[in-house]
Design a protein around this motif. Structure first.
Motif, PDB file in Angstrom:
ATOM      1  N   THR A   1      50.853  87.348 -11.448  1.00 21.25           N
ATOM      2  CA  THR A   1      49.819  87.143 -10.422  1.00 21.25           C
ATOM      3  C   THR A   1      49.941  88.078  -9.226  1.00 21.25           C
ATOM      4  N   GLY A   2      51.135  88.636  -8.993  1.00 16.04           N
ATOM      5  CA  GLY A   2      51.330  89.477  -7.816  1.00 16.04           C
ATOM      6  C   GLY A   2      51.337  88.688  -6.520  1.00 16.04           C
ATOM      7  N   ALA A   3      51.548  87.383  -6.583  1.00 14.00           N
ATOM      8  CA  ALA A   3      51.535  86.545  -5.386  1.00 14.00           C
ATOM      9  C   ALA A   3      52.762  86.813  -4.523  1.00 14.00           C
ATOM     10  N   ARG A   4      52.621  86.629  -3.218  1.00 14.69           N
ATOM     11  CA  ARG A   4      53.733  86.786  -2.281  1.00 14.69           C
ATOM     12  C   ARG A   4      54.719  85.644  -2.473  1.00 14.69           C
ATOM     13  N   ASP A   5      55.983  85.894  -2.128  1.00 18.94           N
ATOM     14  CA  ASP A   5      57.028  84.907  -2.376  1.00 18.94           C
ATOM     15  C   ASP A   5      56.791  83.587  -1.641  1.00 18.94           C
ATOM     16  N   ASP A   6      56.311  83.664  -0.385  1.00 13.54           N
ATOM     17  CA  ASP A   6      56.086  82.429   0.364  1.00 13.54           C
ATOM     18  C   ASP A   6      54.941  81.626  -0.236  1.00 13.54           C
ATOM     19  N   ALA A   7      53.950  82.328  -0.787  1.00 15.14           N
ATOM     20  CA  ALA A   7      52.861  81.634  -1.468  1.00 15.14           C
ATOM     21  C   ALA A   7      53.372  80.980  -2.748  1.00 15.14           C
ATOM     22  N   VAL A   8      54.203  81.708  -3.496  1.00  8.92           N
ATOM     23  CA  VAL A   8      54.775  81.163  -4.733  1.00  8.92           C
ATOM     24  C   VAL A   8      55.550  79.876  -4.452  1.00  8.92           C
ATOM     25  N   ALA A   9      56.284  79.865  -3.350  1.00  8.14           N
ATOM     26  CA  ALA A   9      57.097  78.700  -2.999  1.00  8.14           C
ATOM     27  C   ALA A   9      56.263  77.492  -2.607  1.00  8.14           C
ATOM     28  N   SER A  10      54.975  77.688  -2.350  1.00 11.34           N
ATOM     29  CA  SER A  10      54.140  76.581  -1.861  1.00 11.34           C
ATOM     30  C   SER A  10      53.018  76.179  -2.816  1.00 11.34           C
TER      31      SER A  10
ATOM     32  N   GLN B   1      44.591  80.528  -4.367  1.00 10.35           N
ATOM     33  CA  GLN B   1      45.489  80.559  -3.209  1.00 10.35           C
ATOM     34  C   GLN B   1      44.737  79.929  -2.031  1.00 10.35           C
ATOM     35  N   ASP B   2      44.797  78.611  -1.986  1.00 11.30           N
ATOM     36  CA  ASP B   2      44.083  77.819  -0.990  1.00 11.30           C
ATOM     37  C   ASP B   2      44.923  77.727   0.276  1.00 11.30           C
ATOM     38  N   ALA B   3      44.451  78.333   1.343  1.00 12.93           N
ATOM     39  CA  ALA B   3      45.226  78.410   2.579  1.00 12.93           C
ATOM     40  C   ALA B   3      45.487  77.053   3.211  1.00 12.93           C
ATOM     41  N   ARG B   4      44.753  76.022   2.806  1.00 10.08           N
ATOM     42  CA  ARG B   4      45.013  74.687   3.335  1.00 10.08           C
ATOM     43  C   ARG B   4      46.366  74.157   2.877  1.00 10.08           C
ATOM     44  N   GLU B   5      46.821  74.632   1.715  1.00 12.95           N
ATOM     45  CA  GLU B   5      48.073  74.133   1.149  1.00 12.95           C
ATOM     46  C   GLU B   5      49.043  75.238   0.765  1.00 12.95           C
ATOM     47  N   VAL B   6      48.533  76.446   0.549  1.00 14.70           N
ATOM     48  CA  VAL B   6      49.378  77.575   0.133  1.00 14.70           C
ATOM     49  C   VAL B   6      49.608  78.485   1.337  1.00 14.70           C
ATOM     50  N   ARG B   7      50.860  78.901   1.515  1.00 12.88           N
ATOM     51  CA  ARG B   7      51.205  79.744   2.669  1.00 12.88           C
ATOM     52  C   ARG B   7      50.850  81.204   2.355  1.00 12.88           C
ATOM     53  N   THR B   8      49.563  81.499   2.416  1.00 14.30           N
ATOM     54  CA  THR B   8      49.092  82.855   2.167  1.00 14.30           C
ATOM     55  C   THR B   8      49.220  83.702   3.425  1.00 14.30           C
ATOM     56  N   LYS B   9      49.186  85.014   3.278  1.00 13.03           N
ATOM     57  CA  LYS B   9      49.274  85.910   4.419  1.00 13.03           C
ATOM     58  C   LYS B   9      47.985  85.831   5.223  1.00 13.03           C
ATOM     59  N   GLY B  10      48.132  85.612   6.516  1.00 14.26           N
ATOM     60  CA  GLY B  10      46.954  85.498   7.362  1.00 14.26           C
ATOM     61  C   GLY B  10      46.156  84.242   7.090  1.00 14.26           C
TER      62      GLY B  10
END
Length: 296
Positions: free
Chosen positions: A164-173, A188-197
């Motif tokens: 997926t190429g997801a960022r590590d912090d997003a993967v952890a959440s 990658q739902d920013a309400r629950e996933v720690r996405t960049k920005g």
């Protein structure tokens, strides 16, 4: 030896509150700025900010150039120096407009924290990062043990990140409901996933090989059918920590909670079955130590 200045602490609190509420900065970014200001304070022997003079800016720039990284012993990089100086420049510029400081500090004083034009170009230049090839990552995956739940999870993390190429912090959440195997996508739902920005978007699987995708599918099936995880349970649960028979805290399976941050994923695989903080390292085999797995 002086370790703080009460007046400085009060104005710093106001500045950090300004960054958080007015500039909407993240706590981690504010922490980095606080570290830069603290380094300047320590160098100036905790001198009152109201007595700031341009010679202090010049002196601190010269001081940073001579400093060395504690871990590597090498000189500080141009990017690190640039980051410190820009944080201090912004702080002094803000101070120049505050009551009790604006009669002593001018806005132009902040410009003395600017590094040289050449150093700025070096610090801000974009460079291609060295990362493992897809073949190298696949080799890591083929070597990783996957008998226990923790080992299955660790292998699935690397496979999922490659897929997926997801960022590590997003993967952890991520949670179970965020992955759609039928559509071969991840929300990658920013309400629950720690996405960049904190941006919300969908990621679709990369064509990196059926065997990589199969590892992720096997992991999701294991969570649903064996561990009976539901939609709101973590996709990559943190390691459960309990007292062992030896009377020490150790890993005892998987919890029903996400990791609070990506530190467990970032830990380098340099020890067999190593355990750090809230989770095991990604690779738990000494023959994999030659790989970092990902340059996040």
């Amino acid at each position: 030896m002086r370790k703080h200045h009460p007046k400085n602490e009060r104005i710093k609190r106001r500045y950090f509150d300004y960054l958080k509420e007015a500039k909407r900065m993240d706590a981690s970014s504010i922490d980095q700025i606080a570290a830069s200001i603290a380094a300047f304070e320590q160098w100036s022997n905790y001198r009152d900010f109201a007595s700031f003079h341009i010679e202090l800016a010049k002196g601190f720039k010269a001081h940073l150039i001579k400093q060395r990284n504690i871990k590597t012993g090498k000189e500080l990089s141009k990017a690190t120096i640039h980051s410190h100086l820009m944080a201090l420049k912004a702080f002094v510029f803000w101070l120049a407009g505050q009551s009790g400081y604006k009669s002593r500090i001018s806005y132009a004083d902040a410009d003395y924290f600017n590094p040289s034009a050449n150093d700025s170009r070096i610090a801000t230049a974009r460079r291609e990062q060295k990362v493992p090839t897809v073949e190298q990552v696949k080799h890591v995956l083929s070597c990783m043990p996957h008998s226990s739940d923790i080992e299955k999870r660790d292998r699935a993390i690397i496979a999922f990140t490659l897929l997926t190429g997801a960022r590590d912090d997003a993967v952890a959440s991520f949670r179970m409901k965020h992955i759609d195997l039928a559509a071969r996508s991840v929300l990658q739902d920013a309400r629950e996933v720690r996405t960049k920005g904190r941006k919300t978007f969908s990621t679709f699987f990369f064509p990196v090989g059926e065997e990589v995708e199969a590892m992720v599918r096997e992991w999701v099936h294991h969570l649903k059918c064996t561990l009976l995880f539901g939609p709101d349970d973590p996709l990559f649960p943190a390691t459960k920590v309990e007292l062992t028979n030896a009377g020490l805290f150790g890993a005892s399976g998987l919890s029903r909670h996400n990791w609070k941050n990506a530190s467990a994923i970032r830990n380098p695989p340099h020890l067999q079955n190593c355990f750090r903080g809230s989770g095991a390292c990604l690779c738990q085999s000494p023959q994999l130590a030659q790989y970092r797995c990902f340059a996040w």
